[in-house]
Write an enzyme that holds these catalytic residues in place. Structure first.
Site, PDB file in Angstrom:
ATOM      1  N   SER A  85     -20.923  -5.858   6.432  1.00 14.07           N
ATOM      2  CA  SER A  85     -20.743  -5.520   5.012  1.00 14.07           C
ATOM      3  C   SER A  85     -19.657  -6.435   4.461  1.00 14.07           C
ATOM      4  O   SER A  85     -18.885  -7.024   5.227  1.00 14.07           O
ATOM      5  CB  SER A  85     -20.276  -4.063   4.925  1.00 14.07           C
ATOM      6  OG  SER A  85     -19.814  -3.749   3.631  1.00 14.07           O
TER       7      SER A  85
ATOM      8  N   TYR B   4     -15.013   3.300   7.447  1.00 11.09           N
ATOM      9  CA  TYR B   4     -16.115   2.354   7.213  1.00 11.09           C
ATOM     10  C   TYR B   4     -15.604   0.913   7.337  1.00 11.09           C
ATOM     11  O   TYR B   4     -16.222   0.074   7.998  1.00 11.09           O
ATOM     12  CB  TYR B   4     -16.692   2.603   5.813  1.00 11.09           C
ATOM     13  CG  TYR B   4     -17.954   1.829   5.499  1.00 11.09           C
ATOM     14  CD1 TYR B   4     -19.192   2.274   5.953  1.00 11.09           C
ATOM     15  CD2 TYR B   4     -17.915   0.660   4.742  1.00 11.09           C
ATOM     16  CE1 TYR B   4     -20.362   1.577   5.652  1.00 11.09           C
ATOM     17  CE2 TYR B   4     -19.071  -0.045   4.438  1.00 11.09           C
ATOM     18  CZ  TYR B   4     -20.289   0.417   4.896  1.00 11.09           C
ATOM     19  OH  TYR B   4     -21.444  -0.281   4.609  1.00 11.09           O
TER      20      TYR B   4
HETATM   21  N1  LIG Z   1     -26.193  -0.240   0.447  1.00 11.04           N
HETATM   22  C1  LIG Z   1     -25.040  -0.878   0.395  1.00 11.04           C
HETATM   23  O1  LIG Z   1     -24.387  -0.965  -0.668  1.00 11.04           O
HETATM   24  C2  LIG Z   1     -24.535  -1.555   1.645  1.00 11.04           C
HETATM   25  C3  LIG Z   1     -23.566  -2.568   1.526  1.00 11.04           C
HETATM   26  C4  LIG Z   1     -23.125  -3.212   2.678  1.00 11.04           C
HETATM   27  C5  LIG Z   1     -23.637  -2.854   3.917  1.00 11.04           C
HETATM   28  N2  LIG Z   1     -24.573  -1.874   4.004  1.00 11.04           N
HETATM   29  C6  LIG Z   1     -25.095  -1.516   5.324  1.00 11.04           C
HETATM   30  O2  LIG Z   1     -26.503  -1.612   5.336  1.00 11.04           O
HETATM   31  C7  LIG Z   1     -27.004  -0.854   6.454  1.00 11.04           C
HETATM   32  C8  LIG Z   1     -28.235  -0.077   6.027  1.00 11.04           C
HETATM   33  O3  LIG Z   1     -27.829   0.974   5.167  1.00 11.04           O
HETATM   34  P1  LIG Z   1     -28.543   1.251   3.762  1.00 11.04           P
HETATM   35  O4  LIG Z   1     -27.639   0.727   2.710  1.00 11.04           O
HETATM   36  O5  LIG Z   1     -29.938   0.821   3.820  1.00 11.04           O
HETATM   37  O6  LIG Z   1     -28.414   2.855   3.680  1.00 11.04           O
HETATM   38  P2  LIG Z   1     -29.510   3.995   3.900  1.00 11.04           P
HETATM   39  O7  LIG Z   1     -28.743   5.275   3.935  1.00 11.04           O
HETATM   40  O8  LIG Z   1     -30.571   3.857   2.869  1.00 11.04           O
HETATM   41  O9  LIG Z   1     -30.132   3.677   5.327  1.00 11.04           O
HETATM   42  C9  LIG Z   1     -29.414   3.932   6.526  1.00 11.04           C
HETATM   43  C10 LIG Z   1     -30.397   4.397   7.584  1.00 11.04           C
HETATM   44  O10 LIG Z   1     -29.674   4.620   8.805  1.00 11.04           O
HETATM   45  C11 LIG Z   1     -30.194   5.833   9.381  1.00 11.04           C
HETATM   46  N3  LIG Z   1     -29.214   6.432  10.296  1.00 11.04           N
HETATM   47  C12 LIG Z   1     -28.085   7.115   9.962  1.00 11.04           C
HETATM   48  N4  LIG Z   1     -27.480   7.570  11.078  1.00 11.04           N
HETATM   49  C13 LIG Z   1     -28.230   7.167  12.135  1.00 11.04           C
HETATM   50  C14 LIG Z   1     -28.100   7.332  13.535  1.00 11.04           C
HETATM   51  N5  LIG Z   1     -27.089   8.016  14.095  1.00 11.04           N
HETATM   52  N6  LIG Z   1     -29.051   6.774  14.331  1.00 11.04           N
HETATM   53  C15 LIG Z   1     -30.109   6.105  13.784  1.00 11.04           C
HETATM   54  N7  LIG Z   1     -30.283   5.933  12.463  1.00 11.04           N
HETATM   55  C16 LIG Z   1     -29.337   6.453  11.648  1.00 11.04           C
HETATM   56  C17 LIG Z   1     -30.506   6.711   8.179  1.00 11.04           C
HETATM   57  O11 LIG Z   1     -31.367   7.786   8.502  1.00 11.04           O
HETATM   58  C18 LIG Z   1     -31.095   5.713   7.218  1.00 11.04           C
HETATM   59  O12 LIG Z   1     -32.487   5.607   7.397  1.00 11.04           O
HETATM   60  C19 LIG Z   1     -25.827   0.003   6.924  1.00 11.04           C
HETATM   61  O13 LIG Z   1     -25.277  -0.552   8.093  1.00 11.04           O
HETATM   62  C20 LIG Z   1     -24.839  -0.091   5.775  1.00 11.04           C
HETATM   63  O14 LIG Z   1     -23.517   0.125   6.196  1.00 11.04           O
HETATM   64  C21 LIG Z   1     -25.035  -1.222   2.902  1.00 11.04           C
END
Ligand SMILES: NC(=O)c1ccc[n+]([C@@H]2O[C@H](COP(=O)([O-])OP(=O)(O)OC[C@H]3O[C@@H](n4cnc5c(N)ncnc54)[C@H](O)[C@@H]3O)[C@@H](O)[C@H]2O)c1
Length: 282
Positions: free
Chosen positions: A144, A157
């Site tokens: 991130s 985080y």
């Molecule tokens: N959306 C943003 O603004 C953003 C920014 C930077 C980084 N990220 C990163 O992107 C990645 C994807 O997240 P996203 O934004 O798509 O969010 P999201 O919540 O839409 O998706 C996250 C997924 O991870 C799954 N998950 C949660 N806990 C879990 C576990 N213990 N085991 C297996 N699966 C699990 C959830 O069920 C979900 O399907 C993450 O690592 C997040 O930190 C997101």
């Protein structure tokens, strides 16, 4: 890696947001899919969208918690038994929690580090030997902008994502030492629209104790929700940029250009040895 056709993509967090879009992008390139997530319904919805957009895609799902090494090892075994191996490994599942760092509970730390940090560590541990043996593969770790810039109220985080950048860099150097034909990419996006601000939906019952909501933390949580929902780059575009980076064997991926500027400003602030750098008011 450049030729993805018929290769196997393993995607944790494949039931929502970025993981779902990565699945669609990989299927669009003719890949077979192995999805892992705690959310079985979310994965089924991903499969439905994949079948609609790319009929005939072969895919398998496994409900798992990425913070558990043995379950990630089972995912690797599933990929091997079903498809004969694995090629692109997206260590992508993630969750977030808000609150002042001294008020965060043991459960908050265990949960978020378990998913965001150990989830990546176990993905590396379970899959890298297979990739080395195949002499082909690429590991993509979702970090991130928070791996470089530390905003308030998200200490756990930030710690998890800083660690993901650190272990990704070290992994790339270790693979170079081992002369392995395995690439590494670390993805460092700022906010983009997904379900990340609703992470509490994924919190396990045995880690329910969380930081008490104060006026400030509620304000920060609302700001996070706003920033995620109003992120200008859609998850689909971030997924496509990520696949293009893998094709070019690019290590760092910053989909939002402004983040690189802020990283430079932070380095300059450290160089001047002044007060703490605030990326929101640089
Ligand atoms: N959306 C943003 O603004 C953003 C920014 C930077 C980084 N990220 C990163 O992107 C990645 C994807 O997240 P996203 O934004 O798509 O969010 P999201 O919540 O839409 O998706 C996250 C997924 O991870 C799954 N998950 C949660 N806990 C879990 C576990 N213990 N085991 C297996 N699966 C699990 C959830 O069920 C979900 O399907 C993450 O690592 C997040 O930190 C997101």
């Amino acid at each position: 890696m450049q030729d993805f056709n018929n290769r196997v993509a393993v995607i944790t967090g494949g039931g929502s947001g970025l993981g779902r879009e990565l699945a669609l992008c990989c299927a669009g390139r003719g890949m077979r899919l192995v999805l892992g997530d705690v959310d079985e319904a979310g994965m089924q919805e991903t499969l439905r969208l994949v079948a609609e957009a790319h009929p005939g895609t072969e895919a398998v799902t496994m409900r798992l918690d990425v913070s558990r090494l043995e379950q990630v090892q089972e995912l690797a075994a599933l990929s091997k038994s079903r498809f004969g191996g694995a090629h692109l490994i997206f260590n992508n599942a993630g969750v977030s929690v808000n609150g002042p760092i001294w008020q965060s509970t043991e459960h908050d730390w265990d949960w978020v580090l378990g998913v965001n940090l150990y989830g990546v560590v176990w993905g590396i541990k379970a899959f890298t030997p297979m990739l080395i043996e195949q002499n082909e593969g690429h590991i993509i770790n979702t970090a991130s902008a928070a791996g470089w810039l530390n905003g308030p109220s998200s200490g756990i985080y930030n710690a998890s994502k800083t660690s993901v950048v650190a272990i990704s860099e070290t992994l790339a150097l270790d693979l170079r030492d081992a002369q392995a034909n395995v690439g590494v990419t670390v993805l460092c996006p700022a906010f983009f629209p997904t379900g990340i601000h609703q992470s509490e939906r994924n919190r396990p019952a045995d880690k329910a104790d969380t930081v008490e909501k104060s006026e400030v933390s509620l304000k920060r949580a609302a700001a996070l929700k706003y920033a995620v929902e109003h992120g200008r780059i859609p998850a689909a575009d971030i997924a496509e940029m990520t696949l293009k980076a893998v094709e070019k064997d690019q290590f760092y991926v910053f989909p939002h250009r402004k983040i690189k500027q802020l990283v430079k400003l932070r380095a300059e602030a450290a160089d001047r040895e002044e007060g703490v750098f605030d990326s929101m008011n640089p």
